[in-house]
Design a protein around this motif. Structure first.
Motif, PDB file in Angstrom:
ATOM      1  N   UNK A   1       0.935  -1.332  -0.073  1.00 35.40           N
ATOM      2  CA  UNK A   1      -0.233  -0.024  -0.094  1.00 35.40           C
ATOM      3  C   UNK A   1       0.885   1.260  -0.107  1.00 35.40           C
ATOM      4  N   UNK A   2       0.386   2.447  -0.655  1.00 32.81           N
ATOM      5  CA  UNK A   2       1.138   3.599  -0.442  1.00 32.81           C
ATOM      6  C   UNK A   2       0.887   4.211   0.822  1.00 32.81           C
ATOM      7  N   UNK A   3       1.786   5.229   1.206  1.00 31.84           N
ATOM      8  CA  UNK A   3       1.654   5.922   2.367  1.00 31.84           C
ATOM      9  C   UNK A   3       0.321   6.324   2.603  1.00 31.84           C
ATOM     10  N   UNK A   4      -0.131   6.994   1.574  1.00 36.30           N
ATOM     11  CA  UNK A   4      -1.654   7.800   1.610  1.00 36.30           C
ATOM     12  C   UNK A   4      -2.521   6.592   2.000  1.00 36.30           C
ATOM     13  N   UNK A   5      -2.372   5.676   1.432  1.00 36.98           N
ATOM     14  CA  UNK A   5      -3.545   4.547   1.844  1.00 36.98           C
ATOM     15  C   UNK A   5      -3.246   4.042   3.127  1.00 36.98           C
ATOM     16  N   UNK A   6      -2.055   3.950   3.373  1.00 34.51           N
ATOM     17  CA  UNK A   6      -1.733   3.621   5.003  1.00 34.51           C
ATOM     18  C   UNK A   6      -2.629   4.719   5.863  1.00 34.51           C
TER      19      UNK A   6
ATOM     20  N   UNK B   1      -1.264   2.587  14.141  1.00 36.80           N
ATOM     21  CA  UNK B   1      -2.385   3.075  14.532  1.00 36.80           C
ATOM     22  C   UNK B   1      -2.233   3.611  15.972  1.00 36.80           C
ATOM     23  N   UNK B   2      -1.676   2.687  16.744  1.00 36.30           N
ATOM     24  CA  UNK B   2      -1.250   3.111  18.098  1.00 36.30           C
ATOM     25  C   UNK B   2      -0.212   4.097  18.384  1.00 36.30           C
TER      26      UNK B   2
ATOM     27  N   UNK C   1       0.502  11.539  17.345  1.00 35.01           N
ATOM     28  CA  UNK C   1      -0.048  12.429  16.252  1.00 35.01           C
ATOM     29  C   UNK C   1       1.004  12.600  15.126  1.00 35.01           C
ATOM     30  N   UNK C   2       2.144  11.627  15.038  1.00 33.00           N
ATOM     31  CA  UNK C   2       3.064  11.722  13.917  1.00 33.00           C
ATOM     32  C   UNK C   2       3.886  10.537  13.858  1.00 33.00           C
ATOM     33  N   UNK C   3       4.495  10.476  12.830  1.00 31.99           N
ATOM     34  CA  UNK C   3       5.739   9.233  12.830  1.00 31.99           C
ATOM     35  C   UNK C   3       6.980   9.780  12.723  1.00 31.99           C
TER      36      UNK C   3
ATOM     37  N   UNK D   1      10.429   2.393   9.091  1.00 36.01           N
ATOM     38  CA  UNK D   1      11.456   3.111   8.306  1.00 36.01           C
ATOM     39  C   UNK D   1      10.685   3.933   7.142  1.00 36.01           C
ATOM     40  N   UNK D   2       9.811   3.387   6.652  1.00 37.59           N
ATOM     41  CA  UNK D   2       9.097   4.013   5.331  1.00 37.59           C
ATOM     42  C   UNK D   2       8.390   5.255   6.046  1.00 37.59           C
ATOM     43  N   UNK D   3       7.823   5.347   7.153  1.00 38.38           N
ATOM     44  CA  UNK D   3       7.304   6.353   7.764  1.00 38.38           C
ATOM     45  C   UNK D   3       8.366   7.379   8.505  1.00 38.38           C
ATOM     46  N   UNK D   4       9.591   7.032   8.280  1.00 41.34           N
ATOM     47  CA  UNK D   4      10.436   8.215   8.371  1.00 41.34           C
ATOM     48  C   UNK D   4      10.885   8.127  10.078  1.00 41.34           C
TER      49      UNK D   4
END
Ligand code: CP
Length: 295
Positions: free
Chosen positions: A10-15, A135-136, A142-144, A169-172
């Motif tokens: 899935x793309x970051x937007x979809x996640x 999600x948790x 409120x950020x990654x 890692x993909x979420x930085x």
């Protein structure tokens, strides 16, 4: 309709959309879709929280869940998983929630007219756990981007570790890993060696279960001393940042990888993870069977 095989598909937007949807369900901010489909639950490995939460999630979205009983199904007569799913598809079942010990078992099933929801494949992946973990994290911070996470324990046998390291890692996020030698892998993970002098640096400390069913002979000698040597003991708990959170996918080995005292600490989010598992899996089922913005 979509398969749900790996979160990395899935793309970051979809996640982000799935996380938002899960939190909306949790807050009661989104009407529940009525998907009205038949869904099969096929757990070829043991589970409590993944199976029950997927069943509840499917039911809440208006689906009918049927369970394949492993002791009485024709799998016991040698029918393959492929042919079993083909049979279920002929009965009108639209999606199958499957856990298997075989890594990437789903690759052989994709030409069938039934959608696959991966509930865990061997030591490879656990995408719904990864989504509920993200999600948790998002619910708490409120950020990654910029968060520092330490994943510690039985990295070698953990599908949760693999899914989470990749996606975090993909979420930085900065993802470090700690494991005793017997639980390390050859992967290019950022292993740290000095747990006691580093544990205060992390926003998230994620523990993993010692998977005795996969390697009892390797670990039975160290179970008694594991907590103080390698686990989240009360001494290490005292070093954590005040606003850190503690996560564990469950089930946990109490007083092995996690001290009982940790479970009473307000930074422990393990039960929140279980609750978020229900709402995250509702979002997943709607992604697979519904017609929503996250599709
Ligand atoms: N976290 C997890 O997958 O737990 P279960 O094995 O109980 O489903």
């Amino acid at each position: 309709m979509n398969n749900f095989l790996q979160l990395s598909d899935l793309s970051n937007e979809q996640i982000s959309n799935l996380i938002d949807e899960a939190l909306c369900y949790k807050q009661g901010d989104k009407p529940l879709p009525n998907l009205n489909s038949d869904v099969a639950s096929i757990f070829l490995e043991a589970s409590t929280r993944t199976k029950i939460s997927f069943d509840l999630a499917a039911n809440k979205l208006g689906n009918n869940v049927v369970n394949l009983d492993l002791n009485t199904s024709s799998l016991t007569k040698g029918e393959t998983l492929y042919d079993t799913l083909d049979t279920l598809s002929s009965l009108g079942i639209k999606a199958a929630i499957i856990r298997s010990s075989q890594e990437r078992y789903y690759q052989d099933l994709l030409d069938l007219d039934i959608k696959i929801i991966n509930a865990g494949d061997g030591a490879h992946g656990h995408p719904s756990q990864c989504l509920l973990d993200l999600t948790t994290v998002y619910e708490n911070f409120n950020k990654f981007s910029g968060l520092k996470v330490l994943i510690m324990g039985d990295i070698k046998h953990s599908r949760v570790a693999r899914s989470n390291i990749d996606m975090m890692q993909r979420m930085d996020m900065q993802v470090d890993v700690y494991a005793p030698e017997i639980f390390k892998t050859d992967d290019d993970f950022n292993y740290i060696e000095d747990l006691d002098n580093n544990i205060a640096n992390y926003d998230i400390v994620m523990l993993l279960r010692n998977q005795l069913e996969r390697h009892a002979s390797e670990v039975e000698n160290i179970q008694d001393t594991y907590l103080e040597a390698y686990g989240l003991s009360t001494t290490r708990l005292a070093k954590l940042k005040d606003d850190a959170i503690i996560m564990h996918p469950g089930p946990f080995n109490r007083d092995v990888e996690i001290a009982s005292e940790v479970l009473k600490d307000p930074r422990n989010k393990i039960n929140d993870q279980v609750t978020n598992g229900l709402y995250s899996r509702m979002a997943i089922i709607n992604y697979v069977l519904g017609d929503d913005v996250s599709n």
